[in-house]
Design a protein around this motif. Structure first.
Motif, short mmCIF file in Angstrom:
data_model
loop_
_atom_site.label_atom_id
_atom_site.label_comp_id
_atom_site.label_asym_id
_atom_site.label_seq_id
_atom_site.Cartn_x
_atom_site.Cartn_y
_atom_site.Cartn_z
N THR A 61 3.69 17.53 51.33
CA THR A 61 3.69 18.99 51.19
C THR A 61 3.96 19.55 49.97
OG1 THR A 61 6.15 18.53 51.53
CG2 THR A 61 4.87 19.09 53.63
N THR A 62 3.25 18.73 48.89
CA THR A 62 3.38 19.17 47.44
C THR A 62 4.40 19.39 46.73
OG1 THR A 62 3.11 21.73 47.69
CG2 THR A 62 1.24 20.34 48.21
N LEU A 63 5.63 18.80 47.36
CA LEU A 63 6.85 19.05 46.86
C LEU A 63 7.10 18.00 45.64
CD1 LEU A 63 9.21 20.00 49.78
CD2 LEU A 63 8.17 21.24 47.96
N ARG A 86 -1.06 24.07 50.51
CA ARG A 86 0.20 25.01 51.04
C ARG A 86 -0.25 26.30 52.06
NH1 ARG A 86 1.87 25.39 44.83
NH2 ARG A 86 2.90 23.18 44.80
N ALA A 96 18.04 22.08 56.40
CA ALA A 96 17.35 23.38 56.63
C ALA A 96 17.08 24.30 55.40
CB ALA A 96 18.56 24.35 57.52
N ALA A 97 15.52 24.53 55.61
CA ALA A 97 14.85 25.07 54.29
C ALA A 97 14.83 26.86 54.86
CB ALA A 97 13.60 24.62 54.05
N VAL A 98 16.03 27.30 54.85
CA VAL A 98 16.32 28.66 55.03
C VAL A 98 17.39 29.22 54.16
CG1 VAL A 98 15.23 28.91 57.23
CG2 VAL A 98 17.70 28.24 57.19
N GLU A 101 22.60 32.84 53.48
CA GLU A 101 23.28 33.91 53.44
C GLU A 101 22.57 34.99 54.14
OE1 GLU A 101 25.01 34.77 49.45
OE2 GLU A 101 24.24 32.70 48.93
N MET A 110 11.01 37.57 54.69
CA MET A 110 10.78 37.38 53.51
C MET A 110 9.70 36.18 53.37
SD MET A 110 13.57 35.12 50.83
CE MET A 110 14.07 33.96 51.79
N MET B 14 11.47 38.29 45.76
CA MET B 14 12.60 37.29 45.43
C MET B 14 13.88 38.24 44.83
SD MET B 14 11.36 34.43 46.17
CE MET B 14 12.83 33.57 45.99
N ARG B 17 15.72 39.24 47.80
CA ARG B 17 16.32 38.39 48.17
C ARG B 17 17.66 38.28 47.76
NH1 ARG B 17 16.56 32.71 46.18
NH2 ARG B 17 17.80 31.61 47.61
N HIS B 21 21.47 39.40 49.15
CA HIS B 21 22.84 38.58 48.84
C HIS B 21 23.86 39.58 48.15
CE1 HIS B 21 20.52 34.49 48.22
NE2 HIS B 21 20.54 35.06 49.45
N LYS B 89 19.71 24.40 46.98
CA LYS B 89 19.64 25.00 48.47
C LYS B 89 18.05 24.60 49.09
CE LYS B 89 22.53 28.78 47.84
NZ LYS B 89 22.66 30.22 47.65
N GLY B 90 18.24 24.18 50.22
CA GLY B 90 17.11 23.70 51.03
C GLY B 90 16.01 24.84 50.78
N VAL B 91 16.27 26.26 50.96
CA VAL B 91 15.33 27.11 50.84
C VAL B 91 14.25 27.16 49.69
CG1 VAL B 91 16.59 28.70 49.64
CG2 VAL B 91 14.82 29.52 51.55
N ASP B 93 12.97 24.39 48.73
CA ASP B 93 11.69 23.56 49.27
C ASP B 93 10.92 24.24 50.05
OD1 ASP B 93 12.40 21.17 48.17
OD2 ASP B 93 13.28 20.14 50.05
N ARG B 94 11.08 25.17 50.80
CA ARG B 94 10.32 25.92 51.66
C ARG B 94 9.37 26.74 50.43
NH1 ARG B 94 9.44 26.10 56.20
NH2 ARG B 94 11.53 25.74 56.98
N PHE B 95 10.35 27.52 49.45
CA PHE B 95 9.32 28.30 48.61
C PHE B 95 8.18 27.41 47.97
CE2 PHE B 95 13.19 31.00 48.06
CZ PHE B 95 12.98 31.61 49.04
N ARG B 96 8.65 26.23 47.41
CA ARG B 96 7.78 25.36 46.79
C ARG B 96 6.50 24.81 47.84
NH1 ARG B 96 10.19 20.80 44.55
NH2 ARG B 96 8.31 20.73 43.32
N SER B 97 6.86 24.77 49.02
CA SER B 97 5.68 24.43 49.90
C SER B 97 4.73 25.49 50.43
CB SER B 97 6.26 23.57 51.07
OG SER B 97 7.11 24.60 51.88
#
Lengths: 343, 263
Positions: A61-63, A86, A96-98, A101, A110, B14, B17, B21, B89-91, B93-97
């Protein structure tokens, strides 16, 4: 979104290597891993903690960048064309990658904007996904206050914003209660019905058995066995015949008879006796022949059976066999190995 | 759209976002704005009575530009905390993928922190006016002073992002805090460098924070106590050169570091 070349597999991994840390002596997380996943299939990567499953997913997944070998996703090299990769993938990571907050809707909007759907389309897509995953009535509630199952579903929804061709699920049900696990399984199944290619990692044999078309068992950063669940089960000593008698006194006589059944002889002829369970157990070559033979022989001798069954070894047995201390030694010659490690 | 346009769009997403917050925890935003005002009150009224400005005059006239500059410089710390918290934060990882502009996470952070700082500066100027501080130059000069302050903040921001990326964990931020305070106080923010032992005073005069504070004092028309050194004589120039120099070093370092996160 169409991919360039459907004749190619969705995922190709060759001799993949990854070492964490700079010192050469460090144990490799991936040690020459090979993997091929065809379009429209579900492929499970099954292994214990530390086997390299997450490292594999992060590279695909390119991470994370790998040190050696080659990895292609949707026909694109993960190092050379990360953005192309990607655009075609969705990721459900172990954590969880969300954004905890924000609300579920804010999160999905988003991600939609970041996928360049445009503000309006991003909003619509968020609504669609919330409805589909049963999160439509969560309102403004922050994701941090969601239950584990809800968070996982939102995470999955986030991975699907662009309707990816290839979906990566890294231990999707770890830490979920049975209900949450069933929810995730259902969601994965419906995606697969829609044609999505899925690579999932798991520690749960049952999960691999339930969801996957093919399974790669990994240990120590390498694939130790690969095939369909049936193939893997056959590789570990094949089928076993279990007979439970009503009368323990007849165990000896019955064991003798079983040892001479053609189906048992063909598989080695070894009969195990578990006296306290009044159980006889033996590997068999041909399951149907074994059943008819044993019924006929016992009936003719007037020995009454409480239960007769031919069963495949469970994936647990296969897994222990392959990754246990014995299995590691002769993992390459597993097909020739007749005696299961766990019976 | 071109790559640059997408980078701008993604950065704005971003930033949104971050604003979302803020909307979730307005209390924290208010505390962040009130804290510098509290510092202002403490230094002006608790300690200020004991301060005598060379050549006479109100200590508040001297203190406020210094406090403005100090608040901008301390922004480094809040940026660093925000970056380390975000990266954990896990998020991320999502941004980077995702196929988004890789600079957007950092640029979004910088826009948000600049907004916070501009707001903070506005609140502090308001508090200063309420306490009796005044600027004596024209509006243009006052705006120039605000511009220099925000420029310093922008430079500190990218140092903060870089250090946050290097530190990686929120626990490491404490180490940076220990360093930020002496660097902040080894300046002319509260006292004129001439009151320090000779060599320390020289270091203080060359502190980027002192350059901005000195230049801002000049532009606001507040008493600029110069030590007679070259650095204090050219505060206006240094207040531009220092931040630009720091940006030239830390901006590329930060972007590179973020891009290499997966190695």
């Amino acid at each position: 979104m169409r991919d360039r070349d459907h004749a190619k597999p969705a995922i190709v991994v060759e001799e993949l290597r990854k070492n964490y840390g700079r010192n050469k002596g460090a144990k490799a997380a991936l040690d020459g891993l090979d993997l091929t996943v065809g379009y429209g299939t579900v492929h499970a990567v099954l292994g214990p903690n530390g086997a390299g499953k997450t490292t594999l997913v992060r590279i695909l997944t390119t991470l994370l960048r790998h040190d050696g070998g080659r990895a292609e996703v949707a026909g694109c090299d993960v190092l050379g064309q990360p953005d192309e990769v990607r655009r075609r993938i969705g990721l459900l990571g172990q954590h969880a990658a969300v954004d905890e907050e924000l609300s579920g809707r804010q999160n999905l909007e988003m991600f939609g904007r970041l996928f360049h759907l445009g503000a309006r389309r991003a909003g619509e897509r968020a609504e669609e996904l919330l409805a589909r995953f049963g999160l439509a009535d969560t309102g403004r509630k922050a994701v941090g206050k969601y239950s584990g199952g809800m968070r996982r579903r939102l995470d999955l929804a986030a991975a699907l914003v662009l309707a990816p061709r290839i979906l990566f699920l890294d231990e999707p049900t770890t830490g979920l209660d049975p209900r949450g696990r069933t929810e995730v399984w259902q969601a994965v199944r419906s995606l697969v019905d829609g044609g999505t290619t899925v690579l999932l990692t798991t520690q749960y044999l049952e999960e691999a058995d339930q969801l996957a078309d093919r399974i790669s068992m990994v240990d120590g950063g390498r694939v130790v066995a690969e095939g369909t669940a049936d193939e893997l089960k056959s590789a570990t000593g094949g089928d076993r015949l279990d007979v439970v008698l009503r009368d323990a006194a007849q165990l000896g006589a019955a064991a003798g008879m079983l040892g001479f059944l053609p189906a048992v002889v063909a598989a080695g002829g070894a009969v195990a006796v578990a006296a306290d369970e009044r159980r006889l157990s033996a590997p068999v070559a041909d399951r149907m022949a074994a059943l008819t033979e044993v019924v006929r022989v016992l009936d003719g001798a007037g020995i009454e059976a409480a239960d007769i069954a031919v069963r495949r070894p469970t994936l647990d047995e296969v897994f222990l066999h392959l990754t246990g201390p014995e299995g590691r030694k002769d993992a390459d010659t597993v097909a020739a190995d007749e005696e299961g490690a766990a019976v | 759209m071109t790559g640059v346009m997408w980078a701008v769009t993604d950065s704005w997403t971003m930033t949104r976002r971050g604003l979302a917050h803020w909307a979730r925890r307005p209390g924290q935003v208010v505390v962040g704005l009130v804290f510098p005002v509290m510092m202002l009150v403490m230094f002006a009224y608790f300690l200020g009575g004991g301060m005598a400005v060379p050549g006479g005059g109100d200590y508040k006239e001297y203190l406020l530009p210094g406090m403005f500059a100090l608040t901008m410089a301390f922004g480094l710390e809040s940026t660093m905390v925000a970056v380390t918290q975000d990266l954990g934060k896990g998020v991320i990882d999502r941004f980077r993928s995702m196929p988004m502009a890789s600079s957007a996470v950092l640029v979004g952070r910088s826009v948000l922190d600049m907004l916070q700082s501009a707001l903070s500066l506005l609140v502090m100027i308001g508090a200063g006016l309420a306490m009796g501080w005044r600027w004596h130059g024209g509006t243009g000069q006052a705006l120039g002073a605000v511009g220099l302050l925000l420029l310093l903040r922008f430079a500190m921001l990218w140092i903060g992002i870089y250090l946050g990326l290097v530190a990686g964990r929120p626990e490491m931020v404490q180490a940076a805090q220990i360093l930020v305070w002496p660097v902040g106080f080894l300046s002319n923010a509260f006292v004129w460098a001439g009151s320090m032992p000779g060599w320390l005073g020289a270091v203080a005069e060359w502190n980027p924070l002192s350059a901005t504070a000195g230049a801002v004092r000049e532009l606001f028309g507040n008493p600029p106590v110069t030590g007679g050194s070259w650095a204090s004589g050219h505060a206006g120039m240094l207040a531009v050169v220092w931040p630009v120099l720091l940006l030239a070093v830390f901006f590329p370092l930060a972007v590179r570091r973020y891009g290499r996160m997966g190695r």
